[in-house]
Design a protein around this motif. Structure first.
Motif, PDB file in Angstrom:
ATOM      1  N   SER A  34     -38.355  41.429  -8.899  1.00  0.00           N
ATOM      2  CA  SER A  34     -37.666  41.376  -9.273  1.00  0.00           C
ATOM      3  C   SER A  34     -36.876  41.685 -10.177  1.00  0.00           C
ATOM      4  CB  SER A  34     -36.411  40.160  -8.871  1.00  0.00           C
ATOM      5  OG  SER A  34     -37.406  39.045  -9.348  1.00  0.00           O
ATOM      6  N   PRO A  35     -35.557  42.083 -10.776  1.00  0.00           N
ATOM      7  CA  PRO A  35     -35.524  42.869 -11.784  1.00  0.00           C
ATOM      8  C   PRO A  35     -34.880  41.426 -12.880  1.00  0.00           C
ATOM      9  CG  PRO A  35     -33.634  43.209 -10.723  1.00  0.00           C
ATOM     10  CD  PRO A  35     -34.821  42.904  -9.667  1.00  0.00           C
ATOM     11  N   VAL A  36     -35.734  41.829 -14.184  1.00  0.00           N
ATOM     12  CA  VAL A  36     -34.661  40.591 -15.340  1.00  0.00           C
ATOM     13  C   VAL A  36     -34.077  41.108 -16.598  1.00  0.00           C
ATOM     14  CG1 VAL A  36     -37.010  40.404 -15.978  1.00  0.00           C
ATOM     15  CG2 VAL A  36     -35.370  37.837 -16.361  1.00  0.00           C
ATOM     16  N   THR A  37     -32.974  40.737 -16.923  1.00  0.00           N
ATOM     17  CA  THR A  37     -32.310  41.523 -17.893  1.00  0.00           C
ATOM     18  C   THR A  37     -32.128  40.904 -19.073  1.00  0.00           C
ATOM     19  OG1 THR A  37     -29.600  40.540 -17.599  1.00  0.00           O
ATOM     20  CG2 THR A  37     -31.165  42.216 -16.439  1.00  0.00           C
ATOM     21  N   SER A  38     -31.692  40.806 -20.260  1.00  0.00           N
ATOM     22  CA  SER A  38     -31.652  40.351 -21.967  1.00  0.00           C
ATOM     23  C   SER A  38     -30.486  39.491 -21.153  1.00  0.00           C
ATOM     24  CB  SER A  38     -31.908  41.384 -23.013  1.00  0.00           C
ATOM     25  OG  SER A  38     -30.495  42.457 -22.412  1.00  0.00           O
ATOM     26  N   GLY A  83     -27.787  37.044  -9.161  1.00  0.00           N
ATOM     27  CA  GLY A  83     -27.043  38.201  -8.831  1.00  0.00           C
ATOM     28  C   GLY A  83     -26.919  39.372 -10.057  1.00  0.00           C
ATOM     29  N   THR A  84     -29.152  39.483 -10.387  1.00  0.00           N
ATOM     30  CA  THR A  84     -29.134  40.117 -11.308  1.00  0.00           C
ATOM     31  C   THR A  84     -28.819  41.702 -10.787  1.00  0.00           C
ATOM     32  OG1 THR A  84     -30.465  38.545 -12.559  1.00  0.00           O
ATOM     33  CG2 THR A  84     -31.015  41.226 -12.635  1.00  0.00           C
ATOM     34  N   LYS A  85     -29.157  41.760  -9.973  1.00  0.00           N
ATOM     35  CA  LYS A  85     -28.865  43.123  -8.578  1.00  0.00           C
ATOM     36  C   LYS A  85     -27.364  43.878  -9.138  1.00  0.00           C
ATOM     37  CE  LYS A  85     -32.602  43.068  -5.463  1.00  0.00           C
ATOM     38  NZ  LYS A  85     -33.348  42.935  -4.575  1.00  0.00           N
ATOM     39  N   ASN A  92     -19.515  42.702 -10.077  1.00  0.00           N
ATOM     40  CA  ASN A  92     -18.860  41.860 -10.720  1.00  0.00           C
ATOM     41  C   ASN A  92     -18.774  40.653 -10.090  1.00  0.00           C
ATOM     42  OD1 ASN A  92     -17.771  43.799 -13.174  1.00  0.00           O
ATOM     43  ND2 ASN A  92     -15.690  43.625 -11.709  1.00  0.00           N
ATOM     44  N   ASN A  93     -20.060  40.423  -9.261  1.00  0.00           N
ATOM     45  CA  ASN A  93     -20.532  39.568  -8.646  1.00  0.00           C
ATOM     46  C   ASN A  93     -22.137  38.990  -8.812  1.00  0.00           C
ATOM     47  OD1 ASN A  93     -18.247  40.038  -6.646  1.00  0.00           O
ATOM     48  ND2 ASN A  93     -18.797  41.039  -5.584  1.00  0.00           N
ATOM     49  N   PHE A  94     -21.890  38.472  -9.587  1.00  0.00           N
ATOM     50  CA  PHE A  94     -23.127  37.456 -10.458  1.00  0.00           C
ATOM     51  C   PHE A  94     -22.449  36.082 -11.296  1.00  0.00           C
ATOM     52  CE2 PHE A  94     -21.471  40.934 -13.417  1.00  0.00           C
ATOM     53  CZ  PHE A  94     -21.078  39.982 -14.771  1.00  0.00           C
ATOM     54  N   THR A  95     -22.914  35.519 -11.310  1.00  0.00           N
ATOM     55  CA  THR A  95     -22.804  33.340 -11.348  1.00  0.00           C
ATOM     56  C   THR A  95     -24.029  32.626 -12.666  1.00  0.00           C
ATOM     57  OG1 THR A  95     -23.659  32.761  -9.615  1.00  0.00           O
ATOM     58  CG2 THR A  95     -21.156  33.318  -9.542  1.00  0.00           C
ATOM     59  N   LEU A 178     -17.724  39.161   5.746  1.00  0.00           N
ATOM     60  CA  LEU A 178     -17.163  38.923   4.156  1.00  0.00           C
ATOM     61  C   LEU A 178     -18.545  39.717   3.769  1.00  0.00           C
ATOM     62  CD1 LEU A 178     -15.565  38.704   1.694  1.00  0.00           C
ATOM     63  CD2 LEU A 178     -15.253  36.856   1.774  1.00  0.00           C
ATOM     64  N   LYS A 179     -18.405  40.280   2.873  1.00  0.00           N
ATOM     65  CA  LYS A 179     -20.030  40.770   2.217  1.00  0.00           C
ATOM     66  C   LYS A 179     -19.644  40.014   0.648  1.00  0.00           C
ATOM     67  CE  LYS A 179     -22.653  44.352   5.612  1.00  0.00           C
ATOM     68  NZ  LYS A 179     -22.772  45.189   5.697  1.00  0.00           N
ATOM     69  N   ILE A 180     -20.125  39.246  -0.159  1.00  0.00           N
ATOM     70  CA  ILE A 180     -20.839  39.144  -1.463  1.00  0.00           C
ATOM     71  C   ILE A 180     -21.883  38.841  -1.705  1.00  0.00           C
ATOM     72  CG2 ILE A 180     -19.523  36.905  -0.891  1.00  0.00           C
ATOM     73  CD1 ILE A 180     -17.713  37.513  -3.624  1.00  0.00           C
ATOM     74  N   GLY A 181     -22.304  39.195  -3.224  1.00  0.00           N
ATOM     75  CA  GLY A 181     -22.965  39.032  -3.374  1.00  0.00           C
ATOM     76  C   GLY A 181     -23.368  37.742  -4.711  1.00  0.00           C
TER      77      GLY A 181
END
Length: 264
Positions: A34-38, A83-85, A92-95, A178-181
């Motif tokens: 799975s991805p991880v960012t700074s 919601g890194t992806k 814009n869908n991350f929390t 309804l689809k949302i991340g």
């Protein structure tokens, strides 16, 4: 404590949004691919640093940390960027998710969406609220009441939907999708925008804990499909089984449990 967690979630959100909008960040893959960012890492460092300072007696479990198995019943559960992806794909869908677990149950939950400014949180009076941190609008109590629709609304992840999800209802009930991340799905249930969120396969406790608390105090529930009971926390490796989240606990009567047993 809830004020501190709200402040932490929004401060982490400011950090994440700044990095997101700049487009200047590093990305790598974790051991599970799975991805991880700074942005994940900076938000994680901020949250854990403050929690260690203010609540040194309460350990914290985070997606972006090396976590040990805890032998106590009270701990924080954190996903600094859920919601890194979505972050990488510019949806814009991350929390930011922060929860407190006590005796295997989430008792406090905070979810903040850095782009929309939507903040969802529980209160000491065992209620859930929504407030926009950016526009500073009036806070709204969440009760899971239907919002101007007739059909049942099934909510699912942007990339996870298959025919299995549509088979969770008895009698082939007509429904919309309804689809949302990210964990915003739990918040959509809590505010009455959606009715049911089936999730098949592996998730982690930091994916669900904050949303679980918010949904529960708005009158909903989150059911482990293996045990047929409310999802618990502090499990081995912090892994969840398949689950079903419902806007209203009584909607459990509409679920085809025989069919779900094939997917649990």
């Amino acid at each position: 404590m809830i004020d501190t967690l709200i402040e932490l979630a929004t401060e982490a959100g400011v950090v994440i949004r700044k990095i997101y909008e700049s487009g200047n960040f590093n990305t790598s893959l974790k051991s599970d691919n799975s991805p991880v960012t700074s942005a994940d890492e900076e938000a994680n460092e901020l949250i854990l640093g403050v929690l260690r300072q203010k609540y040194p007696e309460i350990p914290a479990v985070s997606e972006e940390s090396e976590n040990r198995v805890l032998d106590q019943g009270k701990f924080f559960m954190i996903d600094p960027l859920d919601g890194t992806k979505g972050f990488l794909n510019k949806t814009n869908n991350f929390t930011v998710n922060i929860a407190l677990i006590e005796n295997c149950k989430p008792t406090i939950g905070v979810i903040y969406s850095p782009i929309s400014g939507e903040l969802f949180y529980t209160s000491t009076s065992l209620e859930s609220f929504k407030y926009n941190f950016l526009t500073k609008n009036r806070k709204v109590k969440l009760s899971g009441q239907l919002r101007h629709r007739n059909k049942i609304m099934l909510i699912t992840s942007e990339n996870n939907f298959t025919e299995r999800e549509s088979k969770v209802f008895k009698d082939k009930l007509k429904h919309d999708v309804l689809k949302i991340g990210s964990s915003i799905k739990f918040c959509k249930l809590a505010e009455g925008t959606a009715d049911v969120y089936p999730r098949f396969g592996r998730t982690m406790e930091w994916d669900t804990a904050a949303g679980h608390a918010i949904l529960k105090y708005a009158g909903g529930t989150l059911v482990d499909l293996k045990t047929k009971k409310e999802l618990t926390y502090g499990k081995k490796n912090y892994e969840n089984s398949s689950f079903l989240a419902l806007r209203e606990s009584k909607d459990i009567e509409k679920i085809n449990w025989e069919k779900l047993s094939d997917y649990s």
